[in-house]
Write a protein that holds these residues in place. Structure first.
Motif, PDB file in Angstrom:
ATOM      1  N   ASP A 165       0.809  -1.257  -0.066  1.00 29.39           N
ATOM      2  CA  ASP A 165      -0.061   0.097  -0.055  1.00 29.39           C
ATOM      3  C   ASP A 165       0.830   1.307  -0.135  1.00 29.39           C
ATOM      4  OD1 ASP A 165       1.045   0.018   2.538  1.00 29.39           O
ATOM      5  OD2 ASP A 165      -0.867  -0.012   3.598  1.00 29.39           O
ATOM      6  N   GLY A 166       2.208   1.120  -0.128  1.00 29.39           N
ATOM      7  CA  GLY A 166       3.100   2.288  -0.182  1.00 29.39           C
ATOM      8  C   GLY A 166       3.678   2.695   1.039  1.00 29.39           C
ATOM      9  N   GLN A 167       3.487   2.032   2.200  1.00 28.80           N
ATOM     10  CA  GLN A 167       3.741   2.261   3.386  1.00 28.80           C
ATOM     11  C   GLN A 167       5.130   1.662   3.560  1.00 28.80           C
ATOM     12  OE1 GLN A 167       1.483   3.303   7.075  1.00 28.80           O
ATOM     13  NE2 GLN A 167      -0.356   2.071   6.088  1.00 28.80           N
ATOM     14  N   VAL A 168       5.806   2.406   4.428  1.00 28.50           N
ATOM     15  CA  VAL A 168       7.268   1.692   4.748  1.00 28.50           C
ATOM     16  C   VAL A 168       7.282   1.253   6.349  1.00 28.50           C
ATOM     17  CG1 VAL A 168       8.540   2.825   2.922  1.00 28.50           C
ATOM     18  CG2 VAL A 168       8.216   4.057   5.195  1.00 28.50           C
ATOM     19  N   VAL A 169       8.186   0.333   6.621  1.00 32.28           N
ATOM     20  CA  VAL A 169       8.159  -0.336   8.091  1.00 32.28           C
ATOM     21  C   VAL A 169       9.450   0.446   8.336  1.00 32.28           C
ATOM     22  CG1 VAL A 169       8.688  -2.040   9.361  1.00 32.28           C
ATOM     23  CG2 VAL A 169       7.178  -2.474   7.197  1.00 32.28           C
ATOM     24  N   LEU A 170       9.084   1.252   9.546  1.00 31.22           N
ATOM     25  CA  LEU A 170      10.214   2.005  10.436  1.00 31.22           C
ATOM     26  C   LEU A 170      10.596   1.547  11.719  1.00 31.22           C
ATOM     27  CD1 LEU A 170       9.026   5.511   8.894  1.00 31.22           C
ATOM     28  CD2 LEU A 170      11.166   4.354   8.325  1.00 31.22           C
ATOM     29  N   VAL A 171      11.709   1.914  12.201  1.00 30.47           N
ATOM     30  CA  VAL A 171      12.132   1.729  13.591  1.00 30.47           C
ATOM     31  C   VAL A 171      12.180   3.020  14.310  1.00 30.47           C
ATOM     32  CG1 VAL A 171      12.615  -0.781  13.437  1.00 30.47           C
ATOM     33  CG2 VAL A 171      14.369   1.087  13.336  1.00 30.47           C
ATOM     34  N   ARG A 172      12.277   2.986  15.411  1.00 33.29           N
ATOM     35  CA  ARG A 172      12.534   4.080  16.275  1.00 33.29           C
ATOM     36  C   ARG A 172      13.311   3.802  17.469  1.00 33.29           C
ATOM     37  NH1 ARG A 172      11.066   8.375  20.211  1.00 33.29           N
ATOM     38  NH2 ARG A 172       9.412   7.276  21.207  1.00 33.29           N
ATOM     39  N   GLN A 173      14.535   4.154  17.651  1.00 29.21           N
ATOM     40  CA  GLN A 173      15.294   3.790  18.750  1.00 29.21           C
ATOM     41  C   GLN A 173      16.372   5.009  19.116  1.00 29.21           C
ATOM     42  OE1 GLN A 173      18.241   0.779  17.666  1.00 29.21           O
ATOM     43  NE2 GLN A 173      18.061   1.166  15.367  1.00 29.21           N
ATOM     44  N   TYR A 174      16.759   4.682  20.542  1.00 30.50           N
ATOM     45  CA  TYR A 174      17.466   5.771  21.004  1.00 30.50           C
ATOM     46  C   TYR A 174      19.043   5.707  20.647  1.00 30.50           C
ATOM     47  CZ  TYR A 174      19.279   8.547  24.814  1.00 30.50           C
ATOM     48  OH  TYR A 174      19.731   9.680  25.637  1.00 30.50           O
ATOM     49  N   ARG A 175      19.588   6.786  20.229  1.00 28.51           N
ATOM     50  CA  ARG A 175      20.996   6.529  19.803  1.00 28.51           C
ATOM     51  C   ARG A 175      21.777   7.326  20.782  1.00 28.51           C
ATOM     52  NH1 ARG A 175      22.062   2.404  16.501  1.00 28.51           N
ATOM     53  NH2 ARG A 175      20.681   2.378  14.664  1.00 28.51           N
ATOM     54  N   TYR A 176      22.548   6.866  21.673  1.00 30.42           N
ATOM     55  CA  TYR A 176      23.129   7.395  22.896  1.00 30.42           C
ATOM     56  C   TYR A 176      24.258   8.651  22.371  1.00 30.42           C
ATOM     57  CZ  TYR A 176      25.888   8.007  26.998  1.00 30.42           C
ATOM     58  OH  TYR A 176      26.377   8.955  28.074  1.00 30.42           O
ATOM     59  N   PRO A 177      24.992   8.631  21.217  1.00 30.86           N
ATOM     60  CA  PRO A 177      25.754   9.884  21.036  1.00 30.86           C
ATOM     61  C   PRO A 177      25.034  10.845  20.518  1.00 30.86           C
ATOM     62  CG  PRO A 177      26.535   7.735  19.659  1.00 30.86           C
ATOM     63  CD  PRO A 177      25.116   7.371  20.377  1.00 30.86           C
ATOM     64  N   MET A 178      23.766  10.665  20.259  1.00 28.40           N
ATOM     65  CA  MET A 178      22.926  11.922  19.742  1.00 28.40           C
ATOM     66  C   MET A 178      22.117  12.299  21.005  1.00 28.40           C
ATOM     67  SD  MET A 178      24.272  13.134  17.187  1.00 28.40           S
ATOM     68  CE  MET A 178      23.102  14.368  16.829  1.00 28.40           C
ATOM     69  N   HIS A 179      21.815  11.197  22.054  1.00 34.01           N
ATOM     70  CA  HIS A 179      20.964  11.542  23.195  1.00 34.01           C
ATOM     71  C   HIS A 179      19.596  11.680  22.924  1.00 34.01           C
ATOM     72  CE1 HIS A 179      24.530  11.164  25.761  1.00 34.01           C
ATOM     73  NE2 HIS A 179      25.044  12.329  24.917  1.00 34.01           N
ATOM     74  N   ARG A 180      19.080  11.002  21.985  1.00 39.44           N
ATOM     75  CA  ARG A 180      17.763  10.935  21.617  1.00 39.44           C
ATOM     76  C   ARG A 180      17.285   9.905  20.886  1.00 39.44           C
ATOM     77  NH1 ARG A 180      15.780  13.335  16.921  1.00 39.44           N
ATOM     78  NH2 ARG A 180      17.405  14.278  15.360  1.00 39.44           N
ATOM     79  N   ALA A 181      16.074   9.648  20.432  1.00 41.10           N
ATOM     80  CA  ALA A 181      15.477   8.622  19.787  1.00 41.10           C
ATOM     81  C   ALA A 181      15.328   9.276  18.257  1.00 41.10           C
ATOM     82  CB  ALA A 181      14.104   8.105  20.069  1.00 41.10           C
ATOM     83  N   PHE A 182      15.756   8.169  17.441  1.00 38.96           N
ATOM     84  CA  PHE A 182      15.624   8.644  15.955  1.00 38.96           C
ATOM     85  C   PHE A 182      14.721   7.430  15.067  1.00 38.96           C
ATOM     86  CE2 PHE A 182      19.353  10.796  17.304  1.00 38.96           C
ATOM     87  CZ  PHE A 182      19.638  11.887  16.221  1.00 38.96           C
ATOM     88  N   ILE A 183      14.096   8.086  14.201  1.00 45.47           N
ATOM     89  CA  ILE A 183      13.302   7.227  13.094  1.00 45.47           C
ATOM     90  C   ILE A 183      14.190   6.859  12.177  1.00 45.47           C
ATOM     91  CG2 ILE A 183      11.290   7.135  11.675  1.00 45.47           C
ATOM     92  CD1 ILE A 183       9.971   9.240  13.378  1.00 45.47           C
TER      93      ILE A 183
END
Length: 191
Positions: A67-85
């Motif tokens: 349907d054109g959607q993508v599967v993504l993950v969200r995880q914390y990346r310590y060097p940047m001190h925040r979660a990323f998509i």
């Protein structure tokens, strides 16, 4: 001049820019990274120090649903001190082919398996200080299963329309370089 001839000429002329390694020493060796310090001879004859990271490489997956959607993950990346998509990705294990890494990481991180795999391209995301290469794959024909996260791995899986991901990139909400490149690559080929 044709594109192929122009690339050949650039390859030949790059020898004039080559830096010749004279010495190499380890600075730090960890579980993932190997930091090195080399002394090199520059094209003009002088010497310089080069510090860089050796990395085993990685594979990244653009999981595209019908349907054109993508599967993504969200995880914390310590060097940047925040979660990323991000798109799912992972380190290539010794002796493992990039496609095998992609298949393993897609299943581990998201629980999805794909029946169709297409290699998109290879990127070098930090050429000034690392030799890491990331092989990008498109995964289609997705079938949902159960995540198989590593013991100390924590991430959220979600789906979103590719158009929304492109908007998040333009707004600066998604900044992970491999994800940005993968999204643009797939977006331009699905139009």
């Amino acid at each position: 001049m044709s594109d192929d001839r122009a690339l050949e000429e650039l390859a030949r002329s790059s020898d004039r820019l080559r830096e010749e390694p004279l010495t190499s020493e380890p600075v730090f060796r960890g579980k993932l990274l190997d930091v090195r310090r080399d002394t090199v001879r520059l094209p003009g004859g002088a010497t310089a120090t080069r510090e860089y990271i050796m990395h085993p490489g990685a594979s990244m997956i653009v999981p595209l649903l019908p349907d054109g959607q993508v599967v993504l993950v969200r995880q914390y990346r310590y060097p940047m001190h925040r979660a990323f998509i991000e798109f799912p990705a992972g380190k290539i294990d010794p002796g493992e082919a990039p496609l095998a890494t992609a298949q393993r990481e897609l299943l581990e991180e998201t629980g999805y398996r794909a029946s169709k795999w297409t290699e998109l391209t290879t990127i070098h995301n930090a050429i000034a200080y690392a030799n890491e290469r990331i092989v990008l794959f498109l995964a289609e024909g997705l079938e949902r299963g159960e995540q198989k996260l590593d013991e100390h791995e924590f991430l959220e899986v979600f789906t979103a329309p590719l158009e929304d991901l492109m908007t998040w990139i333009r707004q600066g909400e998604v900044t992970d370089v491999k994800t940005v490149i993968g999204a643009f690559f797939v977006s331009s080929s699905t139009r």
